[in-house]
Design an enzyme around this catalytic site. Structure first.
Site, PDB file in Angstrom:
ATOM      1  CG  ASP A 173      -2.055   0.954   1.160  1.00 54.77           C
ATOM      2  OD1 ASP A 173      -2.285   1.520   0.075  1.00 54.77           O
ATOM      3  OD2 ASP A 173      -2.729   1.156   2.184  1.00 54.77           O
ATOM      4  CD  GLU A 217      -0.228   5.611  -4.239  1.00 56.13           C
ATOM      5  OE1 GLU A 217      -1.012   4.666  -4.416  1.00 56.13           O
ATOM      6  OE2 GLU A 217       0.198   5.945  -3.118  1.00 56.13           O
ATOM      7  CG  ASP A 270      -7.830   4.107   0.448  1.00 53.22           C
ATOM      8  OD1 ASP A 270      -7.776   2.879   0.614  1.00 53.22           O
ATOM      9  OD2 ASP A 270      -6.928   4.878   0.805  1.00 53.22           O
TER      10      ASP A 270
END
EC number: 3.2.1.20
Length: 969
Positions: A481, A484, A647
C-alpha cells in the site's frame, strides 16, 4: 489507505508554505523558458498554464521529414523544425529523429526523439521495465497494417489493410516537441468509443469531453481525476452498418477494434475531445505503439496488447476465495473473534488480512509485541493452517527513518540495512530523501536498485521471525500500500529532522461521517449494533504527530539548465491543489541509485515494488506463486501481482464505478482485481452491503475492507447481508473450477476474465456503453442492483433471437426481445445471474474454503443453445506451483445428444463426477449411458426442459476426468 480529509486541513497550510518558500528560492535562479519570461507571483509559485488555460501552441508549425529511408523493417528520418521556435511550454528541439519499426504483423512502433538523445528515453532502460514488447519478432512479411506519411509538414497515419480503417491519424495536426512539453494529436472518428487510459473513476466508455491525467496520486476515488496507477493504453471499438435483419427489421452491424499505447512513465495529459485525441507529455520522448486489432472480437485486440506488456501471473487457487479485512482491529484476539463469527454464521472465508494495526508503531516489518504477541500469532496461524485458511499482512512503501540518537531505534533493521546497502531514494545532493508517512519521518526504497531484491527478501524474512515463526512463512501473500509512493509532506521534509523521531503516528484520524445514498434509518437496531461493534476498534494516540513538527522548508530542487522538475511550465491536470505534482507524494526530484530522477519514471514506483516483492517471495518460497496485492500499478504490473481499486467510499455510486474499474483492469492485463466490498470510507448500511457482497462474489478478487472508526461491516453484522453473502458465495464456490479456468486463460494468452458486454457481443452498438452489467468469462451475465430501495432491476440480454439465456436459479429460459431491457425481480438477498446458452460450466460442490471445495465431487452444468449444442473447458493444476509438473485441460462438447469430455495432460484429479444438469433439452431421453454403462438415475422436467443426471460417482470413481468419456442420451 488515506489520510482523512479533516486531518489534512491541520497541516496543509504549513506544507503549502513550505512549497512557496522552496519554489520561490528556485525560481529566482530560473526565470526564462526559451525567450519568454515567466511571471513569478509574490508567493514564489510560478504562473503555469494547464489544459484549462488558453492554448499556447497555436503558432507551432511542426516539423519536416528529411533524409528519409524506407526499408522492409520500417522508416527512419530526421525531423527538422519548421519556422521559428514556438516556445509553447518550453524550448523547441530543432532536430528530431524518427524511427518507425514494423515490430509484429499486428504492431507498429513509432519512435520520435531529439536527435542528440538529450531527453530521457524510457525504452532504452530495460533494467526498469522489461516486457515482451522489447523483443519483437520483426515478422513483417504479412503486415496487417500500413504506415503512411507526408514529409512537409511531417504527419503520419496507420491503417488496417483488411478494411482500410484509419487507426491513428495526425494529418492536419502539428507535432510539438520541447524539453518539457511534447504534443501529439490524432484525429478521431465521430462519436468514438474509447476504453482504458486507466486509472480513473469513470464510466466504462470514456466519451469525448474528458482529460485523463497520468500522475500517480494518493487520493480516494476522485471522479475523472488521476489516481494510483498509470496505464496509457486505449482500445477503440468501431461499428459499421452492413445490412438489415429481415426478421427483426433491424440494422445489422460489423465491428472492429484496435489499440494504442503511449509508452511513458512521465507525467501526461490525454485530451479526449469531439474530433481529436491529444497527448501532452511533460518529458521523455514519443514511443507510440499502434495495434491493428481485430475485425472479429475486441478480445483479440486486448490479447495483442497484454501479450506485448507481459501476460498476467497465474495466482494460487486459494486467492479466488473470500477475503476479510479492516483497519482498526485492536489486537489479534479481535481477528480470532471475527474468524469465529464467520464460522458461527456459516459464511465461507478464505483469508484474513491485517492493516497497519499489527505493526509496532506502524513501522514496516515489525509486529506489535503486546497486541499481536508471538504466542497469540502462533496460535492464530496454527488455527488457520489446520483449517486451510490464509493470512496476508499490509506492507507500506515507506521505511521508518531510525533516529541515530535514540537507542530504542538501534534494532530497526529495515532502515539501517537500507542505509548500509545504499537502498533508499536520494535528494539531488546525494542525501537520503526523507518524507513522512504513518510511522513518522520515512525513507523510501529505490526499487530500481540491483541490490534491492536481497534487501527486501531479508526484510520479509525478518517479518516472519517477528511473527514468531522461526523463519517459516506464516503469511500467504503481502499487501503493498501507499506505493505511489505517498508522503504526507512536501519534499524531503525530514532530511535534517530525523533526530526528532520517533515522531508518533497520527493522532487526528477521525470517523468518516458519511452514509450511502438513500440510507434508510428505520432499521436502527442492526445499525446500532454495527456501530457499537466499531467502537471497540482502537487507534494508537500520542501527544505529538509528525505533522506537528514538519519543517517549514524543503530541500532545494535539483535542476537541469532550463529544466524545472517540481513546477514544469505546463501544468498537467494533477488532482492535487494548484496541479502541484510534488504534493502528497515523493517529489519528482528524488533520484534513484544511478541518478535517474523520479520525474522521468514517476508512474512506475508501485510496479517496481510489485516486481521486487515477486522476486523476493520466490526466493523465500521457491516455486510457490507469490500473491502481491498492490495499490499503485503500471503497464505490466499484472505479470507480478494483483490490484484492488483503492480507497473507495461506502456509496452506491462507488459500487457502480467498480464495475468499470474491474473491466478496464482486465483489459490492462491485471485480471485479479476487485473493489473494497461494502466500501472503505464512510459507514456502509445493510442494503448497500447486501447488494455489494452479492456483486463482489462475481469479481475476481473478493474482499470486504473497512476503515478505522467506521461501523463494522463484516457480512454477519446484518442478517440480510449474511444471507445474501451465503447465497452468492454458494454460487462462487460452486464455480471455482470455472473461475480457475478463466483466470488460467487470462494468464495463458491475456483473454480478459471479466468483460464488458460489448467485448463478448461486438456487433451490437447499443452495448458500447453498457456498464451496469458484466460478463464473467464467456458464459455468465451478472445484473446487480446498483441503487437503493428497489426490488427490481433492468438488464439487457445480448444476442439475436438465436441466443438463449437461462436463469441461474430456476434454470428456465429468460423471455426477452432483441435489443430490449428485461425487468428482473431482485429482492434484497438476491442477485440476478444468467447462463449463456451454448456453455458447459465445470463446477464442484462448495464448502467453506477453497481447499475443502476442491476435495468434493464435480458437477457439470450444460446450457444448450438453439441448435442443441454446447462447449466448455476446464483447466486444473496443483493450484500452487510456478513451474508445473503436471496440468489438466478438459474439453467439453455437447452435440446430437452426446456430451463428451476429452482430457489432456497428466495432472490427476481423484474426485469423481457426481451430477450433470442439461438445460434446454426439449424431450426426456429414454435411456442414458456413460461410456456404454447404463445410468439409471435421472429426472426430466417438462416445465423447465431440464434434465438432471445423478449417481455418476461409481462410474467415475477413478476420477471425473481420468479418461475420455461420452455421456449418451
Amino acid at each position: 489507505m488515506m489520510i482523512s480529509t479533516a486531518y489534512q486541513s491541520l497541516f496543509l497550510t504549513a506544507l503549502f508554505s513550505a512549497i512557496s518558500i522552496a519554489v520561490g528560492n528556485v525560481y529566482q535562479t530560473l526565470n526564462v523558458i526559451g525567450d519568454r519570461n515567466v511571471t513569478i507571483p509574490t508567493n514564489g509559485i510560478p504562473q503555469r498554464l494547464s489544459v484549462y488555460d488558453p492554448y499556447r501552441g497555436v503558432n507551432c508549425q511542426g516539423y519536416q521529414a528529411v533524409n528519409i529511408s524506407e526499408s522492409q523493417n520500417g522508416v527512419t528520418a530526421y525531423l527538422a523544425l519548421l519556422g521559428e521556435p514556438c516556445y509553447a511550454y518550453g524550448t523547441d528541439y530543432p532536430l528530431l529523429f524518427l524511427n518507425v519499426t514494423y515490430e509484429e504483423a499486428d504492431r507498429v512502433h513509432i519512435s520520435i526523439k531529439d536527435a542528440n538523445n538529450t531527453q530521457f528515453q524510457f525504452t532504452s532502460r530495460k533494467d526498469l521495465w522489461d516486457a515482451p514488447l522489447y523483443s519483437p519478432s520483426y515478422n513483417n512479411t504479412n503486415l496487417l497494417y500500413n504506415f503512411s506519411y507526408n514529409a512537409n509538414p511531417f504527419e503520419f497515419w496507420v491503417t488496417r489493410k483488411s478494411d482500410g480503417e484509419v487507426l491513428f491519424d495526425t494529418r492536419g495536426q502539428k507535432l510539438v516537441f520541447e524539453d518539457q512539453y511534447i504534443e501529439l494529436t490524432t484525429n478521431m472518428v465521430e462519436n468514438y468509443n474509447l476504453y482504458g487510459l486507466a486509472e480513473t473513476i469513470h464510466g466504462l466508455r470514456l466519451g469525448n469531453n474528458l482529460t485523463r491525467t497520468f500522475w500517480a496520486n494518493d487520493e480516494p476515488s476522485p471522479v475523472d481525476q488521476n489516481m494510483y496507477g498509470s496505464h496509457p493504453y486505449y482500445l477503440e471499438q468501431r461499428y459499421k452498418a452492413d445490412g438489415i435483419n429481415s426478421t427483426l427489421n433491424e440494422t445489422t452491424y460489423t465491428s472492429s477494434s484496435h489499440g494504442v499505447l503511449m509508452l511513458t512513465a512521465n507525467g501526461m495529459d490525454v485530451l479526449l475531445r469531439q474530433d481529436y485525441l491529444q497527448y501532452r507529455m511533460i518529458g521523455g520522448v514519443i514511443d507510440l505503439f499502434v495495434y491493428s486489432g481485430s475485425t472479429e472480437s475486441p478480445k483479440e485486440t486486448v490479447k495483442q496488447f497484454v501479450q506485448s506488456i507481459g501476460k498476467p501471473a497465474m495466482h494460487q487457487y486459494w486467492t479466488l476465495g473470500y477475503h476479510s479485512c479492516r483497519w482498526g482491529y485492536t489486537n489479534i484476539t479481535e481477528i480470532m473473534d471475527v474468524r469465529q463469527n464467520y464460522i458461527d454464521a456459516d459464511i465461507p472465508v478464505e483469508t484474513f488480512w491485517s492493516d497497519i494495526d499489527y505493526m509496532e508503531k506502524y513501522r514496516d516489518f515489525t509486529v506489535d509485541p503486546v497486541s499481536y504477541s508471538k504466542s497469540d500469532m502462533q496460535t492464530f496461524f496454527s488455527d488457520l493452517v489446520s483449517n486451510h485458511q490464509h493470512y496476508v499482512p499490509i506492507i507500506d512503501a515507506a521505511i521508518y527513518a531510525a533516529n541515530p540518537y535514540n537507542h530504542t531505534d538501534d534494532s530497526y533493521y529495515p532502515y539501517y540495512a537500507g542505509v548500509e546497502k545504499d537502498i533508499f531514494l536520494k535528494n539531488p545532493n546525494g542525501s537520503i530523501y526523507i518524507g513522512a508517512v504513518w510511522p513518522g519521518f520515512t525513507a523510501f526504497p529505490d526499487f530500481t536498485n540491483p541490490d534491492v531484491v536481497d534487501y527486501w527478501k531479508d526484510c520479509l524474512i525478518n517479518l516472519t521471525y517477528a511473527f514468531g515463526s522461526n523463519g517459516t512463512v506464516p503469511f500467504s501473500g503481502i499487501w503493498t500500500d501507499m506505493n505511489e509512493p505517498s508522503s504526507f509532506c512536501v519534499g524531503s521534509c525530514g532530511s535534517a529532522m530525523i533526530d526528532l523521531n520517533p515522531a508518533e503516528p497520527l493522532t487526528g484520524i477521525s470517523k468518516q461521517y458519511s452514509i450511502p445514498e438513500g440510507f434508510n434509518v428505520s432499521n436502527v437496531t442492526e445499525y446500532s449494533s454495527a456501530y457499537s461493534a466499531s467502537l471497540s476498534n482502537y487507534y494508537a494516540t500520542a501527544t505529538s504527530s509528525v505533522f506537528q513538527i514538519v519543517s517549514p522548508t524543503a530541500t532545494p530542487l535539483g535542476l537541469k539548465p532550463d529544466y524545472n522538475i517540481d513546477w514544469p511550465p505546463y501544468a498537467i491536470n494533477n488532482e492535487q491543489g494548484n496541479h502541484d505534482i510534488a504534493n502528497h507524494i515523493v517529489s519528482p526530484n528524488a533520484t534513484t541509485h544511478d541518478g535517474t530522477q523520479r520525474y522521468d519514471i514517476f508512474n512506475m514506483y508501485g510496479y517496481g515494488e510489485t516486481k521486487v516483492s515477486y522476486a523476493a517471495l520466490t526466493q523465500i518460497s521457491p516455486n510457490e506463486r507469490p500473491f502481491i496485492l498492490s495499490r499503485s500499478t503500471f503497464l505490466g504490473s499484472g505479470v507480478y501481482g494483483a490490484h484492488w481499486l483503492g480507497d473507495n467510499h461506502s456509496l452506491w455510486s462507488n459500487m457502480f464505478f467498480s464495475i468499470s474499474g474491474m473491466i478496464v483492469f482486465n483489459m490492462m492485463g491485471i485480471p485479479m482485481v476487485g473493489a473494497d466490498v461494502c466500501g472503505f470510507l464512510g459507514d456502509s448500511d445493510e442494503e448497500l452491503c447486501s447488494r455489494w457482497m452479492a456483486m463482489g462474489a462475481f469479481s475476481p478478487f473478493y474482499r470486504n475492507h473497512n476503515n478505522i472508526y467506521q461501523i463494522s461491516q463484516e457480512p454477519y453484522t446484518w442478517s440480510s447481508v449474511a444471507e445474501a453473502s451465503r447465497r452468492a458465495m454458494y454460487i462462487r464456490y460452486s464455480l471455482l473450477p470455472y473461475w480457475y479456468t478463466i483466470m488460467a486463460k487470462a494468464s495463458q494468452d491475456g483473454t480478459p476474465a471479466l468483460r464488458a458486454l460489448f467485448v463478448e457481443f461486438p456487433n451490437d452498438p447499443t452495448l458500447a456503453d453498457v456498464d451496469r452489467q458484466f460478463m464473467v468469462g464467456d458464459s455468465l451475465l451478472v445484473t446487480p442492483v446498483l441503487e437503493p430501495n428497489v426490488e427490481y432491476v433492468q438488464g439487457v440480454f445480448p444476442g439475436d433471437n438465436s441466443t438463449v439465456w437461462y436463469d441461474w436459479y430456476n434454470h428456465t429460459e429468460i423471455v426477452r426481445q432483441y435489443n430490449e431491457n428485461v425487468t428482473l425481480y431482485a429482492p434484497l438477498e438476491h442477485i440476478n445471474v444468467a447462463i449463456r446458452g451454448g456453455s458447459v460450466l465445470p463446477m464442484q460442490q462448495p464448502s467453506l474454503t477453497t481447499y475443502e471445495s476442491r476435495q468434493n465431487p464435480f458437477n457439470l452444468l450444460v446450457a444448450l443453445d438453439r441448435d442443441g449444442s454446447a462447449t466448455g473447458e476446464l483447466y486444473l493444476d496443483d493450484g500452487v506451483s510456478i513451474e508445473l509438473n503436471a496440468t489438466l485441460s478438459v474439453s467439453f462438447t455437447f452435440s446430437d445428444g452426446v456430451l463428451s469430455a476429452v482430457p489432456t495432460g497428466s495432472y490427476e484429479v481423484s474426485q469423481p463426477l457426481a451430477n450433470v444438469t442439461i438445460l434446454g433439452l426439449t424431450e426426456s431421453p429414454s435411456s442414458i449411458t456413460l461410456n456404454g454403462q447404463n445410468v439409471s438415475s435421472f429426472q426430466y422436467s417438462n416445465d423447465t426442459e431440464e434434465l438432471l443426471i445423478t449417481g455418476l460417482q461409481n462410474i467415475t470413481s477413478s476420477g471425473a476426468f481420468a479418461n475420455s468419456w461420452n455421456l449418451t442420451l
